[in-house]
Design a protein around this motif. Structure first.
Motif, PDB file in Angstrom:
ATOM      1  N   ASP A 150      -5.743   1.449   6.482  1.00 51.96           N
ATOM      2  CA  ASP A 150      -6.243   0.531   5.460  1.00 51.96           C
ATOM      3  C   ASP A 150      -5.563  -0.829   5.589  1.00 51.96           C
ATOM      4  O   ASP A 150      -6.203  -1.887   5.497  1.00 51.96           O
ATOM      5  CB  ASP A 150      -5.979   1.137   4.081  1.00 51.96           C
ATOM      6  CG  ASP A 150      -6.735   0.438   2.970  1.00 51.96           C
ATOM      7  OD1 ASP A 150      -7.531  -0.476   3.259  1.00 51.96           O
ATOM      8  OD2 ASP A 150      -6.536   0.799   1.791  1.00 51.96           O
ATOM      9  N   LEU A 180       0.871  -1.179   0.000  1.00 53.93           N
ATOM     10  CA  LEU A 180       0.000   0.000   0.000  1.00 53.93           C
ATOM     11  C   LEU A 180       0.904   1.224   0.000  1.00 53.93           C
ATOM     12  O   LEU A 180       1.865   1.287   0.769  1.00 53.93           O
ATOM     13  CB  LEU A 180      -0.908   0.026   1.232  1.00 53.93           C
ATOM     14  CG  LEU A 180      -1.954  -1.077   1.352  1.00 53.93           C
ATOM     15  CD1 LEU A 180      -2.802  -0.860   2.596  1.00 53.93           C
ATOM     16  CD2 LEU A 180      -2.831  -1.142   0.128  1.00 53.93           C
ATOM     17  N   SER A 193      -3.879   7.122   6.480  1.00 56.54           N
ATOM     18  CA  SER A 193      -4.977   6.387   5.863  1.00 56.54           C
ATOM     19  C   SER A 193      -4.497   5.053   5.315  1.00 56.54           C
ATOM     20  O   SER A 193      -5.178   4.030   5.442  1.00 56.54           O
ATOM     21  CB  SER A 193      -5.591   7.229   4.745  1.00 56.54           C
ATOM     22  OG  SER A 193      -6.610   6.526   4.072  1.00 56.54           O
ATOM     23  N   ALA A 194      -3.303   5.029   4.710  1.00 54.72           N
ATOM     24  CA  ALA A 194      -2.761   3.787   4.180  1.00 54.72           C
ATOM     25  C   ALA A 194      -2.470   2.784   5.296  1.00 54.72           C
ATOM     26  O   ALA A 194      -2.725   1.577   5.155  1.00 54.72           O
ATOM     27  CB  ALA A 194      -1.498   4.071   3.377  1.00 54.72           C
ATOM     28  N   VAL A 219      -1.248   6.602 -12.272  1.00 55.80           N
ATOM     29  CA  VAL A 219      -0.053   6.054 -11.634  1.00 55.80           C
ATOM     30  C   VAL A 219       1.051   5.908 -12.677  1.00 55.80           C
ATOM     31  O   VAL A 219       0.859   5.263 -13.707  1.00 55.80           O
ATOM     32  CB  VAL A 219      -0.357   4.693 -10.982  1.00 55.80           C
ATOM     33  CG1 VAL A 219       0.910   4.115 -10.365  1.00 55.80           C
ATOM     34  CG2 VAL A 219      -1.444   4.846  -9.932  1.00 55.80           C
ATOM     35  N   GLU A 258      -1.159  -2.712  -4.261  1.00 56.68           N
ATOM     36  CA  GLU A 258      -2.574  -2.902  -3.972  1.00 56.68           C
ATOM     37  C   GLU A 258      -3.378  -1.622  -4.189  1.00 56.68           C
ATOM     38  O   GLU A 258      -4.392  -1.628  -4.884  1.00 56.68           O
ATOM     39  CB  GLU A 258      -2.729  -3.370  -2.528  1.00 56.68           C
ATOM     40  CG  GLU A 258      -4.105  -3.857  -2.162  1.00 56.68           C
ATOM     41  CD  GLU A 258      -4.403  -5.255  -2.654  1.00 56.68           C
ATOM     42  OE1 GLU A 258      -5.514  -5.738  -2.402  1.00 56.68           O
ATOM     43  OE2 GLU A 258      -3.532  -5.874  -3.308  1.00 56.68           O
ATOM     44  N   ARG A 259      -2.915  -0.528  -3.599  1.00 55.50           N
ATOM     45  CA  ARG A 259      -3.617   0.742  -3.707  1.00 55.50           C
ATOM     46  C   ARG A 259      -2.630   1.888  -3.523  1.00 55.50           C
ATOM     47  O   ARG A 259      -1.613   1.720  -2.857  1.00 55.50           O
ATOM     48  CB  ARG A 259      -4.731   0.879  -2.637  1.00 55.50           C
ATOM     49  CG  ARG A 259      -6.021   0.169  -2.983  1.00 55.50           C
ATOM     50  CD  ARG A 259      -7.053   0.336  -1.888  1.00 55.50           C
ATOM     51  NE  ARG A 259      -6.712  -0.380  -0.673  1.00 55.50           N
ATOM     52  CZ  ARG A 259      -6.903  -1.692  -0.509  1.00 55.50           C
ATOM     53  NH1 ARG A 259      -7.415  -2.414  -1.475  1.00 55.50           N
ATOM     54  NH2 ARG A 259      -6.586  -2.270   0.634  1.00 55.50           N
ATOM     55  N   VAL A 260      -2.983   3.060  -4.082  1.00 55.14           N
ATOM     56  CA  VAL A 260      -2.217   4.280  -3.850  1.00 55.14           C
ATOM     57  C   VAL A 260      -3.143   5.282  -3.169  1.00 55.14           C
ATOM     58  O   VAL A 260      -4.187   5.631  -3.704  1.00 55.14           O
ATOM     59  CB  VAL A 260      -1.677   4.886  -5.160  1.00 55.14           C
ATOM     60  CG1 VAL A 260      -0.889   6.166  -4.863  1.00 55.14           C
ATOM     61  CG2 VAL A 260      -0.794   3.887  -5.895  1.00 55.14           C
ATOM     62  N   HIS A 261      -2.772   5.711  -1.974  1.00 54.30           N
ATOM     63  CA  HIS A 261      -3.551   6.690  -1.217  1.00 54.30           C
ATOM     64  C   HIS A 261      -3.027   8.081  -1.553  1.00 54.30           C
ATOM     65  O   HIS A 261      -1.836   8.351  -1.439  1.00 54.30           O
ATOM     66  CB  HIS A 261      -3.424   6.425   0.283  1.00 54.30           C
ATOM     67  CG  HIS A 261      -4.151   5.204   0.740  1.00 54.30           C
ATOM     68  ND1 HIS A 261      -5.287   5.262   1.509  1.00 54.30           N
ATOM     69  CD2 HIS A 261      -3.913   3.886   0.526  1.00 54.30           C
ATOM     70  CE1 HIS A 261      -5.724   4.039   1.759  1.00 54.30           C
ATOM     71  NE2 HIS A 261      -4.899   3.180   1.162  1.00 54.30           N
ATOM     72  N   THR A 262      -3.940   8.949  -1.964  1.00 54.15           N
ATOM     73  CA  THR A 262      -3.553  10.296  -2.377  1.00 54.15           C
ATOM     74  C   THR A 262      -4.322  11.375  -1.622  1.00 54.15           C
ATOM     75  O   THR A 262      -4.363  12.522  -2.067  1.00 54.15           O
ATOM     76  CB  THR A 262      -3.792  10.479  -3.891  1.00 54.15           C
ATOM     77  OG1 THR A 262      -5.184  10.303  -4.175  1.00 54.15           O
ATOM     78  CG2 THR A 262      -2.979   9.494  -4.704  1.00 54.15           C
ATOM     79  N   ASN A 263      -4.952  10.999  -0.486  1.00 56.41           N
ATOM     80  CA  ASN A 263      -5.808  11.958   0.225  1.00 56.41           C
ATOM     81  C   ASN A 263      -4.987  12.926   1.079  1.00 56.41           C
ATOM     82  O   ASN A 263      -5.074  12.958   2.298  1.00 56.41           O
ATOM     83  CB  ASN A 263      -6.888  11.256   1.045  1.00 56.41           C
ATOM     84  CG  ASN A 263      -6.370  10.107   1.877  1.00 56.41           C
ATOM     85  OD1 ASN A 263      -5.387   9.458   1.538  1.00 56.41           O
ATOM     86  ND2 ASN A 263      -7.042   9.825   2.980  1.00 56.41           N
ATOM     87  N   SER A 274      -7.221  -4.491   6.531  1.00 56.13           N
ATOM     88  CA  SER A 274      -7.045  -5.691   5.708  1.00 56.13           C
ATOM     89  C   SER A 274      -6.599  -6.880   6.555  1.00 56.13           C
ATOM     90  O   SER A 274      -7.054  -8.013   6.354  1.00 56.13           O
ATOM     91  CB  SER A 274      -6.010  -5.426   4.607  1.00 56.13           C
ATOM     92  OG  SER A 274      -6.468  -4.455   3.696  1.00 56.13           O
TER      93      SER A 274
END
Length: 359
Positions: A126, A84, A122-123, A93, A110-115, A130
């Motif tokens: 997350d 993550l 947040s990552a 990306v 898995e995911r890219v957090h950009t908030n 999981s």
């Protein structure tokens, strides 16, 4: 509950948590005049930056390798571990980011957090979710952002950055943050998986919470409602009350609106115990690392719990009646804290709280 078994950081103090801790204890901000890009037309002149122009993708790969090595992950274990990532993106990306997991021998991105400034927290939340859902036995989380001309220009043109180069969280006379280079990586896993592998926890992630202010795109709710909800959720997941909190590493960006809102959030979330909980923001020392802020400051909380010392809230000039907190001033404070709160907040109203427990 989950455990963190590997942790690596990069700040303007240099590579490694030891360099970060030495810098925090020394109390000297890692600031220098910006030379990485042209400052023509800019009001602010300082940031906490590394020499030269580091490559963020390459630095993240190094940090992931170091965190995995500290956690004792084998090549086969890496191959089943997802990544993550918290990273600022201006579009889709890019290929180096997409290839980062493969380059580090991990299962995949898995995911890219950009908030915004809550991205790293947040990552981590997350990843913990999981693990709690038994999706994976372990996850690697990485986050990074280097001071660039675009982000510097955006903050400077908005009049947000401290013109004197000094960040003063919760203080009278505060004028804003100073940006800083920051990156980090960690390995988070279930306690059962850590025991199976014989990995020693550095710290436990006892609880986490995420919430939204739903108030304004660039200003928090003045009563700190989003952060207060995130803290309440973290305490609830940990099964402890506000009296258990022994330290808060605040997001405090030294701005006129964010700091009072965060102070109000702590009063709302901790209630009558707020006056006995030491609070500091370490951004005046390592800089505001934006997308990576939560990762760097999670490391700060981990180090504080392991060393029994709470880092100072630097740059303080005097009290602000809207920020009534027990601030750690003048020098690091000895404390036998069991739990530490790491708070993050970002534009768009995103709020994250991570409750760490000493291992």
């Amino acid at each position: 509950m989950t455990v963190i078994t590997g942790l690596a950081t990069l700040t303007a103090y240099g590579h490694g948590t030891d360099r970060l801790w030495e810098g925090l204890l020394g109390g000297i901000p890692a600031l220098s005049p910006v030379t990485r890009f042209d400052l023509t037309g800019r009001r602010a002149r300082f940031a906490a930056t590394l020499p030269g122009e580091p490559d963020l993708t390459g630095e993240l790969a190094t940090l992931i390798d170091r965190a995995c090595a500290q956690a004792g992950l084998t090549a086969d274990e890496r191959a089943t571990t997802p990544l993550l990532l918290a990273r600022h993106l201006t579009g889709p990306v890019d290929p180096p980011t997409a290839a980062l997991a493969a380059a580090c021998g991990l299962r995949g991105l898995e995911r890219v957090h950009t908030n915004a400034c809550a991205a790293a927290g947040s990552a981590v939340a997350d990843a913990a979710a999981s693990l709690a859902l038994d999706e994976y036995p372990r996850v690697v989380v990485a986050a990074g952002q280097l001071v660039g001309a675009d982000s510097f220009a955006c903050f400077d043109s908005a009049g947000v950055l401290a013109p004197d180069g000094i960040s003063r969280p919760f203080s009278a006379g505060r004028q804003g943050p100073v940006l800083g280079d920051g990156a980090g990586a960690l390995v988070i896993e279930t306690p059962e998986e850590a025991r199976r592998r014989g990995a020693a926890p550095l710290v436990r992630l006892a609880g986490w919470g995420q919430a939204g202010d739903a108030h304004h795109v660039a200003r928090p709710h003045p009563e700190g409602r989003g952060t207060a909800r995130a803290v309440a959720a973290a305490l609830r997941r940990a099964g402890v009350g506000p009296e258990a909190v022994g330290y808060v590493n605040a997001h405090a960006t030294s701005t006129p609106s964010f700091d009072p809102a965060e102070a109000a959030a702590l009063h709302r979330a901790l209630g009558p115990y707020v006056g006995r909980v030491p609070v500091s923001s370490t951004k005046p020392l390592h800089g505001h690392c934006l997308t990576a802020a939560g990762m760097v400051e999670l490391a700060v909380c981990t180090l504080a719990l392991r060393h029994g010392l709470l880092p100072v809230n630097a740059g303080y000039l005097g009290p602000d009646p809207d920020c009534r907190l027990d601030l750690v001033l003048d020098r690091p404070r000895p404390a036998a804290a069991r739990y530490a709160l790491n708070l993050s907040a970002g534009f768009g109203g995103t709020c994250t709280a991570l409750l760490l427990e000493a291992a």
